[in-house]
Design a protein around this motif. Structure first.
Motif, PDB file in Angstrom:
ATOM      1  N   ASP A   1       0.813  -1.216   0.000  1.00  0.00           N
ATOM      2  CA  ASP A   1       0.000   0.000   0.000  1.00  0.00           C
ATOM      3  C   ASP A   1       0.852   1.274   0.000  1.00  0.00           C
ATOM      4  O   ASP A   1       0.378   2.341  -0.387  1.00  0.00           O
ATOM      5  CB  ASP A   1      -0.937   0.017   1.209  1.00  0.00           C
ATOM      6  CG  ASP A   1      -2.161  -0.864   1.018  1.00  0.00           C
ATOM      7  OD1 ASP A   1      -2.135  -1.732   0.123  1.00  0.00           O
ATOM      8  OD2 ASP A   1      -3.138  -0.694   1.772  1.00  0.00           O
ATOM      9  N   TRP A   2       2.083   1.170   0.421  1.00  0.00           N
ATOM     10  CA  TRP A   2       2.980   2.335   0.467  1.00  0.00           C
ATOM     11  C   TRP A   2       3.308   2.883  -0.923  1.00  0.00           C
ATOM     12  O   TRP A   2       3.748   4.025  -1.062  1.00  0.00           O
ATOM     13  CB  TRP A   2       4.278   1.976   1.196  1.00  0.00           C
ATOM     14  CG  TRP A   2       5.143   0.963   0.510  1.00  0.00           C
ATOM     15  CD1 TRP A   2       4.924  -0.388   0.425  1.00  0.00           C
ATOM     16  CD2 TRP A   2       6.380   1.210  -0.167  1.00  0.00           C
ATOM     17  NE1 TRP A   2       5.939  -0.998  -0.259  1.00  0.00           N
ATOM     18  CE2 TRP A   2       6.855  -0.050  -0.634  1.00  0.00           C
ATOM     19  CE3 TRP A   2       7.136   2.348  -0.428  1.00  0.00           C
ATOM     20  CZ2 TRP A   2       8.039  -0.182  -1.346  1.00  0.00           C
ATOM     21  CZ3 TRP A   2       8.326   2.220  -1.128  1.00  0.00           C
ATOM     22  CH2 TRP A   2       8.769   0.965  -1.578  1.00  0.00           C
ATOM     23  N   LEU A   3       3.031   2.084  -1.952  1.00  0.00           N
ATOM     24  CA  LEU A   3       3.373   2.508  -3.310  1.00  0.00           C
ATOM     25  C   LEU A   3       2.435   3.582  -3.848  1.00  0.00           C
ATOM     26  O   LEU A   3       2.876   4.544  -4.491  1.00  0.00           O
ATOM     27  CB  LEU A   3       3.366   1.313  -4.254  1.00  0.00           C
ATOM     28  CG  LEU A   3       4.406   0.223  -3.990  1.00  0.00           C
ATOM     29  CD1 LEU A   3       4.217  -0.927  -4.963  1.00  0.00           C
ATOM     30  CD2 LEU A   3       5.816   0.788  -4.092  1.00  0.00           C
ATOM     31  N   SER A   4       1.128   3.424  -3.628  1.00  0.00           N
ATOM     32  CA  SER A   4       0.152   4.320  -4.256  1.00  0.00           C
ATOM     33  C   SER A   4      -1.196   4.208  -3.551  1.00  0.00           C
ATOM     34  O   SER A   4      -1.531   3.155  -2.990  1.00  0.00           O
ATOM     35  CB  SER A   4      -0.010   3.946  -5.739  1.00  0.00           C
ATOM     36  OG  SER A   4      -1.048   4.677  -6.354  1.00  0.00           O
TER      37      SER A   4
ATOM     38  N   VAL B   1      12.913  17.495  -9.027  1.00  0.00           N
ATOM     39  CA  VAL B   1      12.791  16.540  -7.928  1.00  0.00           C
ATOM     40  C   VAL B   1      11.309  16.454  -7.571  1.00  0.00           C
ATOM     41  O   VAL B   1      10.704  17.451  -7.149  1.00  0.00           O
ATOM     42  CB  VAL B   1      13.624  16.985  -6.716  1.00  0.00           C
ATOM     43  CG1 VAL B   1      13.537  15.941  -5.607  1.00  0.00           C
ATOM     44  CG2 VAL B   1      15.085  17.214  -7.121  1.00  0.00           C
ATOM     45  N   VAL B   2      10.733  15.264  -7.736  1.00  0.00           N
ATOM     46  CA  VAL B   2       9.285  15.117  -7.569  1.00  0.00           C
ATOM     47  C   VAL B   2       8.986  13.976  -6.599  1.00  0.00           C
ATOM     48  O   VAL B   2       9.622  12.913  -6.656  1.00  0.00           O
ATOM     49  CB  VAL B   2       8.598  14.879  -8.938  1.00  0.00           C
ATOM     50  CG1 VAL B   2       9.164  13.669  -9.657  1.00  0.00           C
ATOM     51  CG2 VAL B   2       7.088  14.758  -8.791  1.00  0.00           C
ATOM     52  N   ALA B   3       8.019  14.212  -5.707  1.00  0.00           N
ATOM     53  CA  ALA B   3       7.724  13.197  -4.680  1.00  0.00           C
ATOM     54  C   ALA B   3       6.361  13.437  -4.065  1.00  0.00           C
ATOM     55  O   ALA B   3       5.803  14.540  -4.128  1.00  0.00           O
ATOM     56  CB  ALA B   3       8.789  13.240  -3.580  1.00  0.00           C
ATOM     57  N   GLY B   4       5.852  12.394  -3.430  1.00  0.00           N
ATOM     58  CA  GLY B   4       4.672  12.512  -2.592  1.00  0.00           C
ATOM     59  C   GLY B   4       5.095  12.789  -1.162  1.00  0.00           C
ATOM     60  O   GLY B   4       6.135  12.291  -0.713  1.00  0.00           O
ATOM     61  N   ASP B   5       4.291  13.557  -0.422  1.00  0.00           N
ATOM     62  CA  ASP B   5       4.692  13.874   0.949  1.00  0.00           C
ATOM     63  C   ASP B   5       4.427  12.729   1.923  1.00  0.00           C
ATOM     64  O   ASP B   5       4.799  12.816   3.097  1.00  0.00           O
ATOM     65  CB  ASP B   5       4.045  15.177   1.425  1.00  0.00           C
ATOM     66  CG  ASP B   5       2.540  15.080   1.630  1.00  0.00           C
ATOM     67  OD1 ASP B   5       1.940  14.019   1.348  1.00  0.00           O
ATOM     68  OD2 ASP B   5       1.936  16.091   2.059  1.00  0.00           O
ATOM     69  N   GLN B   6       3.821  11.638   1.435  1.00  0.00           N
ATOM     70  CA  GLN B   6       3.619  10.449   2.254  1.00  0.00           C
ATOM     71  C   GLN B   6       4.523   9.291   1.817  1.00  0.00           C
ATOM     72  O   GLN B   6       4.303   8.147   2.213  1.00  0.00           O
ATOM     73  CB  GLN B   6       2.154  10.004   2.185  1.00  0.00           C
ATOM     74  CG  GLN B   6       1.171  11.043   2.702  1.00  0.00           C
ATOM     75  CD  GLN B   6       1.436  11.413   4.145  1.00  0.00           C
ATOM     76  OE1 GLN B   6       1.522  10.544   5.012  1.00  0.00           O
ATOM     77  NE2 GLN B   6       1.585  12.704   4.419  1.00  0.00           N
ATOM     78  N   ASP B   7       5.536   9.594   1.049  1.00  0.00           N
ATOM     79  CA  ASP B   7       6.491   8.570   0.607  1.00  0.00           C
ATOM     80  C   ASP B   7       7.392   8.216   1.782  1.00  0.00           C
ATOM     81  O   ASP B   7       8.125   9.072   2.283  1.00  0.00           O
ATOM     82  CB  ASP B   7       7.321   9.118  -0.554  1.00  0.00           C
ATOM     83  CG  ASP B   7       8.287   8.097  -1.128  1.00  0.00           C
ATOM     84  OD1 ASP B   7       8.493   7.036  -0.513  1.00  0.00           O
ATOM     85  OD2 ASP B   7       8.838   8.365  -2.214  1.00  0.00           O
ATOM     86  N   PRO B   8       7.363   6.957   2.254  1.00  0.00           N
ATOM     87  CA  PRO B   8       8.138   6.619   3.456  1.00  0.00           C
ATOM     88  C   PRO B   8       9.648   6.722   3.281  1.00  0.00           C
ATOM     89  O   PRO B   8      10.375   6.847   4.267  1.00  0.00           O
ATOM     90  CB  PRO B   8       7.709   5.175   3.758  1.00  0.00           C
ATOM     91  CG  PRO B   8       7.182   4.645   2.473  1.00  0.00           C
ATOM     92  CD  PRO B   8       6.564   5.819   1.773  1.00  0.00           C
ATOM     93  N   ILE B   9      10.160   6.697   2.053  1.00  0.00           N
ATOM     94  CA  ILE B   9      11.619   6.744   1.928  1.00  0.00           C
ATOM     95  C   ILE B   9      12.159   8.169   2.063  1.00  0.00           C
ATOM     96  O   ILE B   9      13.377   8.354   2.140  1.00  0.00           O
ATOM     97  CB  ILE B   9      12.141   6.079   0.640  1.00  0.00           C
ATOM     98  CG1 ILE B   9      12.005   6.981  -0.570  1.00  0.00           C
ATOM     99  CG2 ILE B   9      11.506   4.729   0.399  1.00  0.00           C
ATOM    100  CD1 ILE B   9      12.877   6.524  -1.716  1.00  0.00           C
ATOM    101  N   ASN B  10      11.277   9.174   2.099  1.00  0.00           N
ATOM    102  CA  ASN B  10      11.799  10.530   2.293  1.00  0.00           C
ATOM    103  C   ASN B  10      11.487  11.105   3.682  1.00  0.00           C
ATOM    104  O   ASN B  10      11.779  12.276   3.942  1.00  0.00           O
ATOM    105  CB  ASN B  10      11.343  11.477   1.173  1.00  0.00           C
ATOM    106  CG  ASN B  10       9.854  11.792   1.192  1.00  0.00           C
ATOM    107  OD1 ASN B  10       9.260  12.013   2.241  1.00  0.00           O
ATOM    108  ND2 ASN B  10       9.246  11.850   0.006  1.00  0.00           N
TER     109      ASN B  10
END
Length: 295
Positions: free
Chosen positions: A175-178, A229-238
């Motif tokens: 679920d962490w993917l999307s 640099v593009v990301a989601g704010d709920q991405d666990p790797i950041n």
């Protein structure tokens, strides 16, 4: 988003003889640029067909390869997650070899390197010495690798399910993917997805984090490289964008003058496969048109 076309397939033979599977998606009409995609861990290049279709519609040829230990390059599932001897550095070298192949095939066209997740880490390493070989770069789902490494036990095989902790109780371990359940379900059902890396491969990859944080090495990147640099704010790797912000700060401190950051509220790790992916890709294309149009 345009209709997804079947990719043209080919092979790139690396210096050590590894046969690297390569895919190409072509736009209708004359292209005005090339985007080369470096995929993430535990997946394969063909998962980017939808993104390729959107980039094709915007006039870009799209290339991608299956990394060592992944997809058709690995060949047999028993080799998934194993990069081989000096495999991480050779994986980065494969990306560079494909850049040169792309430049030869499309003389005069700007070449953009887009790395997602593990592919973004490989892109970070590639740019340390070869930023002059691409016209722009995109880091999707990326992080400050040295800081992420500090939170991981490298004496154990890396299991991707560990990144799902923030979303438990969860419907699946992915679920962490999307937030898009169809994307997650397709990933879970894909026999060429979902694996981590073996211990030697993890140590090589995470060991590269030191040089990625080295100010002297970062200073070798050309200052005018357009970087998105593009990301989601709920991405666990950041880590709630903390490690993404650190990464961006390092690039700016190294003298890069054209760094653009795009973050999306609620977005998880695969921002190009999120519920708002049309918006994400449209923003990416607008940035590409801006920075490449000025070159």
């Amino acid at each position: 988003m345009s209709t997804v076309e079947q990719a043209h397939t080919s092979e790139l033979v690396s210096r050590d003889g590894t046969r690297v599977a390569v895919y190409r998606w072509d736009p209708v009409g004359v292209p005005h640029g090339v985007v080369q995609i470096a995929h993430g861990m535990g997946e394969h290049a063909r998962r980017y067909a939808q993104t390729a279709a959107a980039l094709n519609a915007a006039g870009f040829v799209v290339y991608a390869n299956d990394h060592r230990g992944h997809g058709a390059t690995a060949g047999d599932p028993s080799r998934f997650g194993a990069f081989g001897e000096d495999g991480w550095n050779r994986l980065v070298g494969d990306i560079g070899a494909l850049v040169e192949t792309v430049r030869e095939a499309h003389p005069g066209l700007p070449v953009v390197l887009l790395g997602h997740s593990m592919g973004s880490l490989a892109t970070q390493q590639y740019l340390l010495d070869h930023s002059g070989r691409v016209d722009a770069a995109v880091l999707s789902g990326s992080t400050a690798l040295d800081q992420l490494a500090a939170a991981i036990d490298l004496d154990q095989p890396l299991e991707l399910a560990g990144f799902n902790a923030a979303f438990e109780p969860a419907r699946t371990e992915s679920d962490w993917l999307s937030r898009d359940e169809a994307v997650v379900d397709a990933y879970v059902a894909d026999p060429a997805c979902g694996f981590g890396t073996d211990i030697p491969s993890s140590k090589l990859m995470f060991g590269s984090g030191t040089q990625l944080a080295d100010p002297q090495r970062l200073a070798g990147i050309r200052s005018d490289l357009p970087l998105y640099v593009v990301a989601g704010d709920q991405d666990p790797i950041n880590a709630g964008l903390a490690l993404l912000n650190l990464l961006v700060e390092r690039y700016r401190a190294a003298g890069l003058t054209e760094v653009t950051v795009a973050t999306y509220e609620g977005g998880r790790h695969e921002i190009l496969n999120e519920t708002n992916r049309a918006e994400v890709v449209a923003d990416l294309v607008a940035w590409l048109d801006r920075v490449l149009g000025a070159r």
